[in-house]
Design an enzyme around this catalytic site. Structure first.
Site, PDB file in Angstrom:
ATOM      1  N   THR A 197       0.089  10.765  57.597  1.00  0.00           N
ATOM      2  CA  THR A 197       0.761  11.087  56.126  1.00  0.00           C
ATOM      3  C   THR A 197       0.155  10.219  55.058  1.00  0.00           C
ATOM      4  O   THR A 197       0.275   9.265  55.692  1.00  0.00           O
ATOM      5  CB  THR A 197       2.137  11.329  55.997  1.00  0.00           C
ATOM      6  N   ARG A 198      -0.052  10.601  53.963  1.00  0.00           N
ATOM      7  CA  ARG A 198      -0.207   9.858  53.032  1.00  0.00           C
ATOM      8  C   ARG A 198       0.766  10.106  51.794  1.00  0.00           C
ATOM      9  O   ARG A 198       0.662   9.738  50.572  1.00  0.00           O
ATOM     10  CB  ARG A 198      -1.662   9.832  52.538  1.00  0.00           C
ATOM     11  N   HIS A 202       9.654  14.483  53.336  1.00  0.00           N
ATOM     12  CA  HIS A 202      10.897  15.100  53.124  1.00  0.00           C
ATOM     13  C   HIS A 202      11.488  16.021  54.303  1.00  0.00           C
ATOM     14  O   HIS A 202      10.951  15.897  55.356  1.00  0.00           O
ATOM     15  CB  HIS A 202      10.617  16.116  51.919  1.00  0.00           C
ATOM     16  N   HIS A 205       9.058  17.832  56.584  1.00  0.00           N
ATOM     17  CA  HIS A 205       8.159  17.002  57.433  1.00  0.00           C
ATOM     18  C   HIS A 205       8.946  16.791  58.573  1.00  0.00           C
ATOM     19  O   HIS A 205       8.314  16.779  59.751  1.00  0.00           O
ATOM     20  CB  HIS A 205       7.614  15.731  56.645  1.00  0.00           C
ATOM     21  N   ARG A 291      -1.980  22.335  57.490  1.00  0.00           N
ATOM     22  CA  ARG A 291      -2.766  23.219  56.450  1.00  0.00           C
ATOM     23  C   ARG A 291      -3.622  22.238  55.561  1.00  0.00           C
ATOM     24  O   ARG A 291      -3.122  21.243  55.243  1.00  0.00           O
ATOM     25  CB  ARG A 291      -1.894  23.817  55.679  1.00  0.00           C
TER      26      ARG A 291
END
Ligand code: PPS
Length: 575
Positions: A197-198, A202, A205, A291
Site C-alpha cells: 500500500t501507498r 481505512h 482495506h 484493482r
C-alpha cells in the site's frame, strides 16, 4: 484451513560483503571516484544490497536492460520487469571507463557500496518508457521521472555492499528480507500474505486483508512503501501512524507491519509483477493484487491501465515467481447489510455507500465529519493533523513577470498587508535580493536563471512546509522551471502563481534601473524581453497588469484570492 508445511521460497542473495572484504573495500574507496546517490538511487541500492531485488547482483547491464524492457527478462532468462540502472551525468561519465570501480555514497557521506562498471551507455529513454510504462506521456509519473529526472548515461555492473543505509525513523518497523524471514520463522508463520500500500488504510482495506488472510489460512504482512510513491500521496510519517492505528483492528497475533523503502515507478501491470517478486524475497507466500494495482491516473482521473491488467499479468507469472497472487475485488460498504462486501456479492438493489478520495480530503481539510463506516477515528485524526485547513497551512505566492513589471513593489505591499492580517511568518525572496546573497555567483544564462529559480523554489518549499508564507518575486522566465517549483511546493501547502503581466512597452518606458536602455544600446546582452525569452504563464492563479492597477490594488487582488481559497480567514488573523 491453516497449512503447516512451508511453501517453497527461493533463497535471497544479499550483496553485502563479509567483515574482511569490507575493510579492504573501505581502504580502497579512499582512492576511488565517488557518486552521491540521489534518493531514488538510494532506495534502489538499498533493495539491491539487502536482497529484496534478488536475483539482481547489481545495476542492469545493457543486455539485461534490453531484455527487461523488451521481454521482462534478464539475459539469463530470469523474470524481471523493471529496469534498475545507475544513471549519471554526462560530465561524470566522461571521467569513467568500463572496468573502473566507483564508490557509491549515501547523502550523509558514507560509502554504501562499490560498483565495478561493466557497461556504460546512453539509453533511449523514450523507448524504455514505451516498453515499461506503455506510454511516453509526461503526465504519467513514472514516465516523467524517467524522462525528466534521470541522468542521461547508465552504468551497469556488480555491486559489493559495505553497509545498508541507516534509517532514523520507525526503526522497529524496518526489516531486511532476511530479518523478516527470520521473524516469520520465529513466530512459526508458514503462510504469509503481503499487502502492498501507498495510502492510509481505512475499514475497507482492513476488511479486505482480513478476508484474504482468513481465506488463505495465512498471516498478514502490511508492507507499505515508504520510499518514493506517487506525487501527491500522503507522506509516510502520517501513513505509518494510520497503519499503527489499524493494527489493533486485526485479529490478535495475525498481522505484522513492516516498511518497504522502495522507489515505486507506478508501472501498473509490470509493477505488480515486481512487487510480487520483492514480497517473495521478503519471505511471503501470497501477494494481494487489487484493482488497478500501482496504476496512476491522468489529470481527468482517467487510469493509464485497464482495471484488471495488473492482476492478469501477475497471475500469469505467479507460478514462475513462486508466490501465490491473490486477486481481490473492490470492497464496498453495503448499507442495508451494515457490512463490507465484494462488489459482486452485493444483493441486487441493495444500497452501497462510497466516499471518493477527493471527498475524503475535502472533509478532512474542512473539518467535516467522516462517517464511521468509512474509517477509524484514529486514522481520521491523523489525517486531520497531516492536512490542516488551508488557514493553517503554509503557502507561497510566486510573482513572475518582466523586469520593471512591478513584482517587487507589489510583493512589498503584500508583505506588509499579510503581516498586519495574518499570524504566519512572512519571508520575501525578491529577485534582486536573492541575487545579492543566495545566488550571488550566478549570471543570466538559461542554466543560471533556472538554478536561481530552483534555489528560490527550494527555500520557499522549506518555508511552506513549516507553515510559513514565502513571497517570491523573480522574473522566472521559463515555464517548465516554474512548473517544477509549483510541483515541489504544492506538495507541502499552497502555491499561488501571480503573473505580473505589465506589457513590455510599459516596463521599458518606466525603465527605473536604466537596464532597458542599456540592453537596447547593446551594453548588456541577454536581457529578458529584449533579446532573451519570457514564457508567459498560461494558468496563473492571478494575473495583474500594473499599467492598469496601483501596487495597493494589485496586492489587494492577491489578498482576495488568498481569502477566497481559504488561506487567510478570520480564524488565521490576529485578534
Ligand atoms: S531570473 O531570470 O528570474 O533569474 O532573474 P532575477 O533573479 O529575477 O533577476 C532579475 C533582476 O536582475 C536584473 N538584471 C537582469 N534581468 C534580466 N535579464 C538580464 N540580462 C539582467 N541583468 C540584470 C534586473 O534588474 C532584474 O530585476 P527586476 O526586479 O526583475 O527588475
Amino acid at each position: 484451513m491453516q497449512r503447516t508445511t512451508r511453501e517453497p521460497i527461493d533463497a535471497v542473495k544479499t550483496l553485502l560483503v563479509d567483515e574482511k572484504r569490507r575493510s579492504e573495500l573501505k581502504a580502497e574507496s579512499i582512492h576511488l571516484p565517488s557518486w552521491d546517490l540521489s534518493f531514488r538511487q538510494l532506495w534502489d541500492t538499498e533493495l539491491l544490497l539487502n536482497g529484496a531485488f534478488t536475483p539482481l547482483e547489481g545495476y542492469l547491464k545493457q543486455e539485461d536492460s534490453r531484455g527487461v524492457c523488451e521481454e521482462m527478462r534478464l539475459a539469463d532468462g530470469s523474470l524481471w520487469p523493471i529496469p534498475i540502472h545507475l544513471d549519471v551525468s554526462e560530465q561524470y561519465a566522461e571521467s569513467l571507463s568500463v572496468g573502473d570501480r566507483i564508490a557509491l555514497r549515501h547523502p550523509e557521506g558514507m560509502v554504501l557500496a562499490i560498483l565495478t562498471i561493466s557497461d556504460m551507455w546512453k539509453p533511449d529513454r523514450e523507448a524504455e518508457a514505451s516498453a515499461v510504462f506503455g506510454t511516453t506521456r509526461m503526465d504519467h509519473p513514472g514516465v516523467r521521472g524517467l524522462l525528466h529526472e534521470t541522468n542521461p548515461v547508465y552504468l551497469g555492473g556488480k555491486l559489493e555492499g559495505l553497509e545498508l543505509p541507516p534509517h532514523h525513523t520507525f526503526r522497529q518497523l524496518r526489516h531486511t528480507p532476511l530479518e523478516l524471514r527470520a521473524e516469520f520463522a520465529r513466530l512459526g508463520w508458514n503462510r504469509i500474505v503481503a499487502f502492498q500500500t501507498r495510502n492510509p488504510m481505512h475499514r475497507a482495506h482492513a476488511e479486505l486483508t482480513r478476508r484474504v488472510a482468513a481465506e488463505q489460512g495465512a498471516k498478514l504482512l502490511i508492507h507499505p512503501v515508504v520510499g518514493r510513491t506517487s506525487p501527491g500521496d500522503i507522506d509516510y510519517f502520517a501513513r505509518v501512524h494510520c497503519y499503527q492505528a489499524v493494527l489493533p483492528q486485526q485479529p490478535p497475533g495475525s498481522t505484522m507491519l513492516s516498511l518497504l523503502p522502495l522507489a515505486m515507478r507506478m508501472a501498473g501491470p509490470r509493477e505488480a509483477v515486481w512487487h510480487a517478486l520483492i514480497r517473495k524475497n521478503y519471505g511471503c507466500t501470497h501477494f494481494i493484487v487489487g484493482r488497478d494495482h500501482a496504476g496512476p491516473r491522468d489529470a481527468d482521473g482517467k487510469p493509464f491501465y485497464g482495471q484488471y491488467d495488473a492482476q492478469e499479468l501477475a497471475q500469469k507469472h505467479a507460478e514462475e515467481m513462486r508466490i501465490q497472487v491473490t486477486p481481490v475485488e473492490e470492497m464496498v460498504y453495503c448499507e442495508d447489510r451494515g457490512e463490507y462486501m465484494q462488489r459482486s456479492e452485493v444483493p441486487a438493489g441493495a444500497r452501497v455507500l462510497n466516499l471518493s478520495g477527493t471527498e475524503l480530503r475535502r472533509r478532512v481539510r474542512e473539518g467535516i465529519e467522516v462517517p464511521s463506516w468509512f474509517s477509524y477515528p484514529e486514522v481520521i485524526e491523523e489525517l486531520r493533523r497531516r492536512y490542516p485547513p488551508r488557514a493553517r497551512q503554509g503557502f507561497t505566492v510566486f510573482f513572475t513577470g518582466l523586469s520593471g513589471s512591478g513584482k517587487s513593489t507589489i510583493a512589498n505591499v503584500l508583505v506588509a498587508k499579510l503581516m498586519e492580517l495574518d499570524a504566519r511568518p512572512v519571508t520575501l525572496l525578491d529577485g534582486d535580493i536573492v541575487r545579492k546573497n543566495l545566488s550571488s555567483e550566478l549570471g543570466f544564462s538559461k542554466e543560471h536563471r533556472d538554478l536561481n529559480i530552483r534555489r528560490i523554489g527550494f527555500v520557499a518549499s522549506e518555508i511552506t512546509k513549516n507553515g510559513g508564507v514565502a513571497l517570491c518575486a523573480p522574473i522566472a522566465p521559463y515555464a517548465a522551471t516554474r512548473d517544477d517549483v509549483r510541483r515541489l511546493i504544492d506538495h507541502y501547502g499552497g502555491f499561488v502563481e501571480v503573473h505580473v503581466a505589465t506589457p513590455l512597452e510599459v516596463c521599458e518606458e518606466r525603465d527605473r534601473k536604466g537596464l532597458y536602455a542599456k540592453a537596447r544600446a547593446g551594453l548588456i546582452q541577454g536581457f529578458t524581453g529584449i533579446d532573451d525569452p519570457y514564457e508567459a504563464p498560461e494558468n496563473a492563479e492571478v494575473v495583474i497588469d500594473t499599467a492598469e492597477l496601483s501596487a495597493e490594488q494589485a496586492a489587494q487582488r492577491v489578498i482576495h484570492f488568498l481569502e477566497k481559497e481559504g488561506y487567510i480567514t478570520s480564524e488565521s488573523q490576529k485578534s
